[in-house]
Write an enzyme that holds these catalytic residues in place. Structure first.
Site, short mmCIF file in Angstrom:
data_model
loop_
_atom_site.label_atom_id
_atom_site.label_comp_id
_atom_site.label_asym_id
_atom_site.label_seq_id
_atom_site.Cartn_x
_atom_site.Cartn_y
_atom_site.Cartn_z
N HIS A 24 -8.65 5.83 3.82
CA HIS A 24 -9.17 6.86 2.99
C HIS A 24 -8.72 7.66 1.90
CE1 HIS A 24 -12.42 10.27 2.35
NE2 HIS A 24 -11.87 10.83 1.92
N GLU A 25 -7.29 8.09 2.24
CA GLU A 25 -6.97 8.73 1.56
C GLU A 25 -5.50 8.20 0.14
OE1 GLU A 25 -7.17 11.87 0.95
OE2 GLU A 25 -7.96 12.28 3.28
N HIS B 127 -8.53 7.18 -2.18
CA HIS B 127 -8.06 8.53 -2.99
C HIS B 127 -7.21 7.69 -4.45
CE1 HIS B 127 -11.60 10.73 -2.21
NE2 HIS B 127 -10.94 11.00 -1.25
N HIS C 156 -7.07 5.37 -6.97
CA HIS C 156 -7.72 6.04 -7.76
C HIS C 156 -7.30 6.85 -8.87
CE1 HIS C 156 -11.83 8.14 -9.02
NE2 HIS C 156 -12.13 7.13 -9.38
ZN LIG Z 1 -11.99 12.62 0.57
#
Ligand SMILES: [Zn+2]
Length: 678
Positions: A466-467, A470, A473
């Site tokens: 998940h991280e 990010h 991104h």
């Molecule tokens: Zn998040």
């Protein structure tokens, strides 16, 4: 006195020289940074020339370099490696910084220039990205009170300052609570704990210098395994009570008064800006647009989720009876009996899984996925200064070209706040030449004893992905203007790149290669993989109710219409009663330690964002499924173009449509959580 913030960083990739930065450098650096920025803003506002995009917007994008530099370092360290000195500076600075930004946003001359440009925007000959930046600046100013005057303006400024202090105090209280609360455990207390959890508890006892062989803390990575495995019902209850009452003990660290004042001031602020509630104000700048739309999605999922959770509860109660016990399932029993039931039903055991989920291998898996999707390569560097010995750093290249540095700070420690997050020491832009990002992932995984590999639970491995989503991104950002860089997107869009990335962890191709046994190196047996897949939606009613209740309470706090004093405990209870919250399940984050919504405005009236983004990620991952290949090249190329690299340069609904070829469909979310009506 030399101050590293006043010098050019001749370090590899101009990284912060953490070895030279000392706590005493922050105050003077902030002081000078604020002064410089104020002078630059004054010059732009009072320029004796008609406003142009270049002399106003681009100049605003250019200013405040020193302030940004110190802010990036200080902001990260106060979250991930703080101490009393830093906390004192943080508290002292909160209102000062709020005052500074008020002076910028409430500068009438400056806003007049931006407003003038905005009114003439169609005739300025701007590129689509320049148009976005101008619109973004105009909106930022309007949303920060630029159109207010007189007493309203003053009141607004006062509220913002006070809110900054309250948010800082809220976060510090939770951290102090977590630092101080340690539950000492005897040999008998840890009965039932598998080897990994027992070792972690022993390590915690040593680290926290507890006079007992074992200990657990109220950080999630310490508390959850104990609640899952400990046979002692009494100790489970004890820990559960400590864990769920952080910030709620009627002591110096109690957060309830802060919540009441925050809600009141936020409501007042929304009224000043012309919105009926804070949620209306907040969501006007989101994909959902209105609280009604966001709430409708939450409620659509709540009904089937609660129903599923009640079925799960009945199954757990049955298991208790079968064991010959006659107590009613309580909140501190849920994880324990769910784990037992999972073992019974799927023959799957978290402790059997963990040796296959080594932290190092999961990092490799996340990197390998990025290599396949986006052509990235990663090389660990040992020449970059770090702020803690546990931190690691990699150089990231795309097609052989340097694009970013990636820092990984994975282990829990008392100086770090709970949770997991991505942030940066520098963001990408190319307004005045290419600036490459320095991105960091911070997690709270339990640190293994020396010489042993760190092992993760499946949830923790998902958090890592998940991280890292990010992180990508931020690292893949490919924009011109700083204001639109990387994760500068709508809050309910920002969880798309992160949650989407979690899907690849569950791909057999990824697990088969990287889920290898810590001791034998053997890949995870096919049968175990199968069992995992079969158990995928086990306990999803619980998970969903835990999350949704937090999201709905967040919405309720910010749907308050009158500026009144609320009693946060009674308010939360009424909110939970209204949705029929099962008494055996606690909110994932009860309000007195709900950092997302009370340490600042990031996720306030915005915790729903995870679910909103899940509509997009569940539906989005199907694009790969439909193409028949989890790394399908053309789909990955569109994903890069419209989602991971485009920052805030596009309309978000439109960006999704470009990637997917159509609007998202909520069915994939319901199916993904196993909540679709049969
Ligand atoms: Zn998040």
């Amino acid at each position: 006195m030399t101050n590293p913030f006043f010098e050019t960083w001749n370090t590899p990739f101009q990284t912060p020289p953490f070895d030279a930065i000392k706590p005493e450098h922050y105050r003077p650096a902030y002081e000078r940074g604020l002064k410089e920025h104020a002078a630059e803003v004054y010059a732009i506002a009072n320029l004796g020339e008609a406003p142009t995009f270049e002399n106003t917007i681009e100049e605003l994008e250019r200013c405040g370099k020193l302030l940004l530099k110190v802010e990036a370092v200080f902001g990260n360290l106060t979250s991930s490696h703080t101490n009393d000195e830093l906390q004192a500076i943080e508290l002292e600075l909160a209102p000062v910084l709020a005052q500074h930004w008020n002076a910028v946003y409430l500068n009438a001359e400056l806003f007049a220039r931006i407003d003038d440009l905005y009114e003439r925007r169609a005739s300025l000959g701007l590129s689509p990205e320049q148009m976005k930046v101008l619109e973004r600046y105009h909106l930022d100013f309007v949303r920060s009170g630029a159109k207010l005057s007189g007493a309203a303006r003053e009141k607004y400024a006062h509220i913002t300052e006070r809110l900054a202090t309250l948010g800082t105090e809220f976060g510090q209280h939770v951290l102090q609570d977590e630092q101080e609360t340690v539950l000492a455990l005897s040999e008998a207390d840890v009965a039932g704990l598998p080897e990994f959890a027992r070792e972690a508890a022993a390590e915690t006892a040593r680290e926290r210098k507890v006079d007992a062989p074992y200990a657990v803390t109220t950080s999630r990575s310490s508390a959850e395994p104990f609640l899952t495995f400990a046979d002692s019902r009494e100790m489970r209850e004890k820990l559960w009570r400590l864990w769920t009452t952080r910030g709620d003990n009627n002591d110096a660290q109690d957060n309830k008064a802060i919540i009441a004042e925050t809600v009141k001031l936020r409501t007042e602020r929304a009224h000043l800006l012309g919105y009926p509630t804070f949620a209306h104000y907040k969501l006007a700048d989101s994909m959902a647009k209105t609280p009604e739309t966001a709430r409708a999605l939450l409620e659509q999922v709540w009904t089937p989720a609660r129903k599923r959770a009640m079925e799960e509860r009945d199954d757990l109660q049955k298991l208790i009876s079968e064991e010959g016990q006659n107590f009613a399932l309580a909140a501190w029993d849920w994880r324990y009996y769910a784990e037992k039931l999972r073992k019974d039903r799927y023959d799957l055991d978290e402790a059997e899984l963990m040796p296959y989920l080594q932290l190092d291998k999961m990092i490799e898996a996340a990197f390998d996925t990025a290599a396949k999707l986006f052509g990235l390569s990663f090389e660990e560097r040992h020449d970059v200064a770090l702020y803690h010995p546990d931190v690691r750093v990699w150089e990231v290249k795309k097609g052989g070209k340097h694009v970013a540095l990636f820092y990984g700070d994975y282990f829990a420690r008392p100086s770090k706040r709970g949770g997991a997050w991505m942030s940066s020491f520098r963001d990408q832009d190319r307004m005045d030449g290419e600036v490459t990002p320095l991105v960091i992932n911070t997690c709270n995984f339990p640190k293994p004893p020396k010489g042993e590999p760190a092992l993760l639970s499946f949830d923790e491995a998902k958090t890592l992905f998940h991280e890292f989503g990010h992180g990508l991104h931020g690292m893949l950002s490919n924009v011109t203007y700083p204001r639109l860089s990387g994760t500068s997107v709508a809050r309910d869009f920002v969880e798309l790149p992160s949650q989407l990335y979690e899907h690849w962890l569950e791909e057999p191709a990824v697990l088969e290669k990287f889920a290898v046994h810590a001791e034998t190196g053997a890949p995870m047996p096919k049968a175990l993989l199968e069992k995992m897949r079969a158990a995928r939606n086990f306990n999803k009613g619980f998970d969903t109710v835990e999350f949704l209740s937090s999201a709905l309470v967040d919405m309720d706090f910010h749907a308050v219409r009158d500026v009144t004093d609320i009693d946060p405990a009674a308010f939360q209870k009424a909110s939970l009663d209204a949705i029929g919250m099962p008494k055996e399940i606690a909110m994932r984050h009860a309000s007195p330690h709900f950092l997302h919504i009370f340490t600042g405005d990031g996720y306030s009236a915005g915790y729903y964002s995870y679910l909103w983004s899940e509509v997009l990620d569940a539906d989005g991952f199907r694009a790969f499924k439909e193409a028949g290949d989890p790394f399908h090249a053309a789909t990955a190329a569109r994903l890069y173009e419209y989602i991971y690299s485009s920052g805030g340069t596009r309309d978000f609904a439109e960006a999704y449509r470009q990637f997917r070829g159509r609007d998202p469909d909520v069915e994939a979310l319901l199916e993904g959580r196993g909540l679709k009506a049969a």
